[in-house]
Design a protein around this motif. Structure first.
Motif, PDB file in Angstrom:
ATOM      1  N   GLY A 270       0.764  -1.023   0.002  1.00 21.49           N
ATOM      2  CA  GLY A 270       0.059  -0.031   0.024  1.00 21.49           C
ATOM      3  C   GLY A 270       1.092   1.046   0.126  1.00 21.49           C
ATOM      4  O   GLY A 270       2.094   1.120  -0.209  1.00 21.49           O
ATOM      5  N   ALA A 271       0.181   2.351   0.263  1.00 18.20           N
ATOM      6  CA  ALA A 271       0.882   3.541   0.393  1.00 18.20           C
ATOM      7  C   ALA A 271       2.268   3.677   1.178  1.00 18.20           C
ATOM      8  O   ALA A 271       3.271   3.994   0.874  1.00 18.20           O
ATOM      9  CB  ALA A 271       0.309   4.851   0.670  1.00 18.20           C
ATOM     10  N   THR A 272       1.945   3.358   2.542  1.00 18.49           N
ATOM     11  CA  THR A 272       3.086   3.359   3.311  1.00 18.49           C
ATOM     12  C   THR A 272       4.148   2.310   3.253  1.00 18.49           C
ATOM     13  O   THR A 272       5.387   2.590   3.191  1.00 18.49           O
ATOM     14  CB  THR A 272       2.542   2.929   4.773  1.00 18.49           C
ATOM     15  OG1 THR A 272       1.326   3.536   5.010  1.00 18.49           O
ATOM     16  CG2 THR A 272       3.513   3.545   5.796  1.00 18.49           C
TER      17      THR A 272
ATOM     18  N   GLY B  58       1.853  -0.220   7.467  1.00 14.92           N
ATOM     19  CA  GLY B  58       0.618   0.767   7.844  1.00 14.92           C
ATOM     20  C   GLY B  58      -0.271   0.227   8.917  1.00 14.92           C
ATOM     21  O   GLY B  58       0.073  -0.728   9.546  1.00 14.92           O
ATOM     22  N   ARG B  59      -1.391   0.700   8.694  1.00 15.53           N
ATOM     23  CA  ARG B  59      -2.523   0.346   9.757  1.00 15.53           C
ATOM     24  C   ARG B  59      -2.942  -1.435   9.777  1.00 15.53           C
ATOM     25  O   ARG B  59      -2.898  -1.925  10.864  1.00 15.53           O
ATOM     26  CB  ARG B  59      -3.747   0.899   9.434  1.00 15.53           C
ATOM     27  CG  ARG B  59      -3.829   2.495  10.029  1.00 15.53           C
ATOM     28  CD  ARG B  59      -5.174   3.111  10.076  1.00 15.53           C
ATOM     29  NE  ARG B  59      -6.209   2.479  10.713  1.00 15.53           N
ATOM     30  CZ  ARG B  59      -7.490   2.248  10.421  1.00 15.53           C
ATOM     31  NH1 ARG B  59      -7.934   2.616   9.163  1.00 15.53           N
ATOM     32  NH2 ARG B  59      -8.249   1.896  11.471  1.00 15.53           N
TER      33      ARG B  59
ATOM     34  N   LEU C 155      -2.149  -4.096  12.817  1.00 17.05           N
ATOM     35  CA  LEU C 155      -3.038  -5.090  13.419  1.00 17.05           C
ATOM     36  C   LEU C 155      -2.346  -6.403  13.188  1.00 17.05           C
ATOM     37  O   LEU C 155      -2.794  -7.462  13.956  1.00 17.05           O
ATOM     38  CB  LEU C 155      -4.379  -4.945  12.455  1.00 17.05           C
ATOM     39  CG  LEU C 155      -5.584  -6.031  12.828  1.00 17.05           C
ATOM     40  CD1 LEU C 155      -5.840  -5.863  14.437  1.00 17.05           C
ATOM     41  CD2 LEU C 155      -6.633  -5.527  12.145  1.00 17.05           C
ATOM     42  N   LEU C 156      -1.912  -6.666  12.097  1.00 18.87           N
ATOM     43  CA  LEU C 156      -1.196  -8.000  11.816  1.00 18.87           C
ATOM     44  C   LEU C 156      -0.109  -8.132  12.927  1.00 18.87           C
ATOM     45  O   LEU C 156      -0.289  -9.659  13.371  1.00 18.87           O
ATOM     46  CB  LEU C 156      -0.598  -8.062  10.400  1.00 18.87           C
ATOM     47  CG  LEU C 156       0.053  -9.358   9.742  1.00 18.87           C
ATOM     48  CD1 LEU C 156      -1.359 -10.235   9.678  1.00 18.87           C
ATOM     49  CD2 LEU C 156       0.713  -9.099   8.562  1.00 18.87           C
ATOM     50  N   ASP C 157       0.710  -7.515  13.164  1.00 18.75           N
ATOM     51  CA  ASP C 157       1.531  -7.821  14.281  1.00 18.75           C
ATOM     52  C   ASP C 157       0.725  -8.320  15.619  1.00 18.75           C
ATOM     53  O   ASP C 157       1.264  -8.979  16.232  1.00 18.75           O
ATOM     54  CB  ASP C 157       2.193  -6.561  14.622  1.00 18.75           C
ATOM     55  CG  ASP C 157       3.513  -6.169  13.530  1.00 18.75           C
ATOM     56  OD1 ASP C 157       3.931  -7.038  12.730  1.00 18.75           O
ATOM     57  OD2 ASP C 157       3.899  -5.251  13.400  1.00 18.75           O
ATOM     58  N   LYS C 158      -0.331  -7.535  15.899  1.00 15.65           N
ATOM     59  CA  LYS C 158      -1.121  -7.803  17.039  1.00 15.65           C
ATOM     60  C   LYS C 158      -1.613  -9.422  16.993  1.00 15.65           C
ATOM     61  O   LYS C 158      -1.593 -10.043  17.834  1.00 15.65           O
ATOM     62  CB  LYS C 158      -2.346  -6.981  17.356  1.00 15.65           C
ATOM     63  CG  LYS C 158      -1.684  -5.654  17.743  1.00 15.65           C
ATOM     64  CD  LYS C 158      -2.842  -4.687  18.213  1.00 15.65           C
ATOM     65  CE  LYS C 158      -2.284  -3.421  18.297  1.00 15.65           C
ATOM     66  NZ  LYS C 158      -3.458  -2.320  18.266  1.00 15.65           N
TER      67      LYS C 158
ATOM     68  N   HIS D 186      -7.698 -10.925   5.250  1.00 19.64           N
ATOM     69  CA  HIS D 186      -6.714  -9.871   5.132  1.00 19.64           C
ATOM     70  C   HIS D 186      -7.028  -8.959   6.576  1.00 19.64           C
ATOM     71  O   HIS D 186      -8.137  -8.543   6.650  1.00 19.64           O
ATOM     72  CB  HIS D 186      -6.943  -9.070   3.999  1.00 19.64           C
ATOM     73  CG  HIS D 186      -5.424  -8.168   3.661  1.00 19.64           C
ATOM     74  ND1 HIS D 186      -5.302  -6.936   4.193  1.00 19.64           N
ATOM     75  CD2 HIS D 186      -4.648  -8.525   3.008  1.00 19.64           C
ATOM     76  CE1 HIS D 186      -4.210  -6.448   3.678  1.00 19.64           C
ATOM     77  NE2 HIS D 186      -3.880  -7.320   2.914  1.00 19.64           N
ATOM     78  N   PRO D 187      -5.983  -8.434   6.989  1.00 16.36           N
ATOM     79  CA  PRO D 187      -6.269  -7.444   8.166  1.00 16.36           C
ATOM     80  C   PRO D 187      -6.824  -6.302   7.792  1.00 16.36           C
ATOM     81  O   PRO D 187      -7.691  -5.624   8.610  1.00 16.36           O
ATOM     82  CB  PRO D 187      -4.894  -7.110   8.751  1.00 16.36           C
ATOM     83  CG  PRO D 187      -4.006  -7.662   7.771  1.00 16.36           C
ATOM     84  CD  PRO D 187      -4.693  -8.676   7.125  1.00 16.36           C
ATOM     85  N   ALA D 188      -6.951  -5.877   6.463  1.00 22.24           N
ATOM     86  CA  ALA D 188      -7.585  -4.572   6.088  1.00 22.24           C
ATOM     87  C   ALA D 188      -9.043  -5.020   6.204  1.00 22.24           C
ATOM     88  O   ALA D 188      -9.911  -3.910   6.567  1.00 22.24           O
ATOM     89  CB  ALA D 188      -7.068  -4.346   4.797  1.00 22.24           C
ATOM     90  N   ALA D 189      -9.419  -6.123   5.942  1.00 19.87           N
ATOM     91  CA  ALA D 189     -10.759  -6.436   5.970  1.00 19.87           C
ATOM     92  C   ALA D 189     -11.265  -6.631   7.362  1.00 19.87           C
ATOM     93  O   ALA D 189     -12.478  -6.162   7.686  1.00 19.87           O
ATOM     94  CB  ALA D 189     -10.995  -7.883   5.396  1.00 19.87           C
ATOM     95  N   LEU D 190     -10.547  -6.618   8.311  1.00 22.35           N
ATOM     96  CA  LEU D 190     -11.018  -6.795   9.715  1.00 22.35           C
ATOM     97  C   LEU D 190     -10.957  -5.040  10.236  1.00 22.35           C
ATOM     98  O   LEU D 190     -11.972  -5.048  11.227  1.00 22.35           O
ATOM     99  CB  LEU D 190      -9.762  -7.277  10.713  1.00 22.35           C
ATOM    100  CG  LEU D 190      -9.745  -8.794  10.945  1.00 22.35           C
ATOM    101  CD1 LEU D 190      -9.735  -9.704   9.805  1.00 22.35           C
ATOM    102  CD2 LEU D 190      -8.862  -9.205  12.178  1.00 22.35           C
TER     103      LEU D 190
END
Ligand code: URA
Length: 237
Positions: free
Chosen positions: A88-90, A100-101, A105-108, A198-202
């Motif tokens: 993504g952008a980051t 990125g965001r 979340l993935l790390d958590k 995918h974490p983005a979906a979460l």
């Protein structure tokens, strides 16, 4: 780098000559040819060589809009490979995957099963950011997939975790929906592939947290059975 003894110098020395003036271009030519001959050793060395090979890649249109190639990072010896869709952008700004965001979340999520970036390797189906974060086209995924396949061949992971529909469908070569694929172990070549959201979906839907937690429990059980993460100097803390 190991010393490379050129027979030429033996002959020169036999004439009693111990120094010569040489052109810088000639030295560079020698260095390049020695580097080409040096076969990288071990998984980290092979991954580093592959990353170098990818530098400046223009094999697909994404090459002309990206800022940085995101090769992937983590511990390639631990035997756990996580595959997302694309930077993504980051990630494009930093050249690092999942920072990125979604990445936070993935790390958590991984911390909940005692995993961190020293115990896994994170890569993506495509290494360059698709404009406006669109889904990579089948042609882009196929072209860049060659590099993912080579990462897999080098790592020989004991498990792959596919994040989201795009990664899962590309790896498993299927059109089946993520709702049916997730929570199960599939196969890429001979390697078990666990599919999850995918974490983005979460981040968009909190209702997906529960199924992802169920998937992580399955992953934890599997890792125990399979002796993962593999011991390596990197993750021995
Ligand atoms: N989403 C992905 O699929 N990959 C990344 O590296 C970041 C966000």
């Amino acid at each position: 780098m190991a010393e490379v003894r050129d027979p030429f110098w033996g002959i020169v020395e036999s004439f009693g000559v111990d120094r010569m003036f040489v052109l810088p271009e000639w030295i560079q030519e020698k260095v390049d040819s020695v580097e080409e001959q040096t076969v990288p050793e071990g998984i980290p060395g092979k991954m580093a060589a592959l990353e170098k090979e990818l530098a400046g890649c223009m094999n697909c249109p994404l090459g002309s809009t990206r800022k940085n190639i995101v090769f992937g990072e983590g511990n390639p010896e631990a035997g756990i490979l996580v595959v997302g869709e694309g930077p993504g952008a980051t990630e494009d700004e930093t050249g690092r995957p999942f920072v990125g965001r979604s990445g936070q979340l993935l790390d958590k999520i991984f911390a909940s099963v005692d995993l961190n970036r020293k115990k896994l390797f994170i890569a993506n189906i495509v290494k360059c950011r698709p404009p406006n974060n669109r889904t990579p086209s089948p042609a882009e995924s196929e072209t860049c997939g060659v590099f993912l396949q080579r990462q897999i061949e080098i790592m020989k992971p004991g498990v792959i975790i596919a994040l989201g529909a795009s990664a899962a469908r590309t790896l498993l070569n299927t059109r089946t929906g993520i709702g049916l694929l997730r929570g199960e172990f599939h196969r890429y070549m001979d390697i078990p592939v666990l599919v999850t959201y995918h974490p983005a979906a979460l981040l968009r839907s909190a209702a997906l947290k529960r199924p992802v937690w169920e998937d992580m429990k399955k992953l934890k059980l599997y890792m125990k059975e399979a002796g993962l993460p593999r011991d390596s100097e990197e993750n021995s803390d």
